[in-house]
Every structure is written in structure tokens, then in C-alpha cells.
Design a protein around this motif. Structure first.
Motif, PDB file in Angstrom:
ATOM      1  N   ARG A  73       0.849  -1.060   0.033  1.00  0.00           N
ATOM      2  CA  ARG A  73       0.054  -0.033  -0.165  1.00  0.00           C
ATOM      3  C   ARG A  73       0.985   1.028   0.070  1.00  0.00           C
ATOM      4  O   ARG A  73       0.467   2.312  -0.680  1.00  0.00           O
ATOM      5  N   ALA A  74       1.899   1.270   0.670  1.00  0.00           N
ATOM      6  CA  ALA A  74       2.837   2.446   0.873  1.00  0.00           C
ATOM      7  C   ALA A  74       3.425   2.512  -0.572  1.00  0.00           C
ATOM      8  O   ALA A  74       3.629   3.643  -1.214  1.00  0.00           O
ATOM      9  N   LEU A  75       3.826   1.458  -1.251  1.00  0.00           N
ATOM     10  CA  LEU A  75       4.304   1.562  -2.728  1.00  0.00           C
ATOM     11  C   LEU A  75       3.293   2.207  -3.773  1.00  0.00           C
ATOM     12  O   LEU A  75       3.710   3.204  -4.514  1.00  0.00           O
ATOM     13  N   MET A  76       2.231   1.876  -3.371  1.00  0.00           N
ATOM     14  CA  MET A  76       1.034   2.386  -4.401  1.00  0.00           C
ATOM     15  C   MET A  76       0.910   3.713  -3.976  1.00  0.00           C
ATOM     16  O   MET A  76       0.667   4.560  -4.961  1.00  0.00           O
ATOM     17  N   ASP A  77       0.609   3.978  -2.914  1.00  0.00           N
ATOM     18  CA  ASP A  77       0.372   5.372  -2.387  1.00  0.00           C
ATOM     19  C   ASP A  77       1.511   6.484  -2.681  1.00  0.00           C
ATOM     20  O   ASP A  77       1.115   7.697  -2.802  1.00  0.00           O
TER      21      ASP A  77
END
Length: 104
Positions: A73-77
Motif C-alpha cells: 500500500r505504501a508503494l502504491m500510495d
């Protein structure tokens, strides 16, 4: 069980209908930053592949490796086009089942 890398996919769609055909300068800048971010993930060995459908209202995907959902999720965000509101994104656990040799 140790820290294992899993695959994830994020699906993106333009936040503004019609954007791909008639982007504003700000949208162009965010799209360029998005592409640069994906290239960076590829160079870091994280990105498996990314692309989009070739339609007026495209759907894009990025398949990548991450050990768990918070990291995924951090990579996507962190994608500038998602953070900047150009694209709406959804995250899904994923697993490539069959791929040509160059993708395995």
C-alpha cells in the motif's frame, strides 16, 4: 515463517473522465512523474510489469513485489499520480500463474 515476497497489483483509472485525451499541464506533469516512478521501481527490482489498456477510458495496472500489504500500500500510495489525485487506485494481492520465460 520468514519474510517472503508476494506479488501485488494496483489498478488505476483516471480520476477525471476524458483526461487521457485532453490532459491539463498539471495532469501531464503527474503522468510523467508516474512513469518515472514506475521506472524507478523497475530499476530497484520491485516492479514486474506495468501498462494500460489502449482505450479512451483506460485502465492501468502495475504488478510488483512487496512482503506484505502495508508495504504494498505504501508503494502504491507513493506513486505521484495517485498521491496527486490524477488516478484512483485499488490494491489487490496477486500471483502470476503463467508467464513467458522473460517474466518468470
Amino acid at each position: 515463517m520468514g519474510d517472503t515476497t508476494r506479488q501485488w497489483i494496483y489498478r488505476i483509472v483516471p480520476a477525471r473522465p476524458g483526461m487521457p485525451a485532453d490532459p491539463t499541464p498539471e495532469e501531464v506533469a503527474l503522468a510523467q512523474a508516474h512513469f518515472a516512478y514506475l521506472v524507478e521501481l523497475k530499476e530497484r527490482g520491485i516492479l514486474v510489469l506495468a501498462g494500460r489498456t489502449q482505450e479512451d477510458d483506460p485502465v492501468g495496472i502495475a504488478i510488483f513485489d512487496a512482503p506484505d500489504e502495508p508495504v504494498a500500500r505504501a508503494l502504491m500510495d507513493a506513486d505521484p499520480a495517485i498521491a496527486g489525485g490524477l488516478f484512483l487506485a485499488t490494491l489487490h494481492p496477486y500471483s502470476v500463474a503463467v508467464a513467458r520465460d522473460s517474466l518468470s
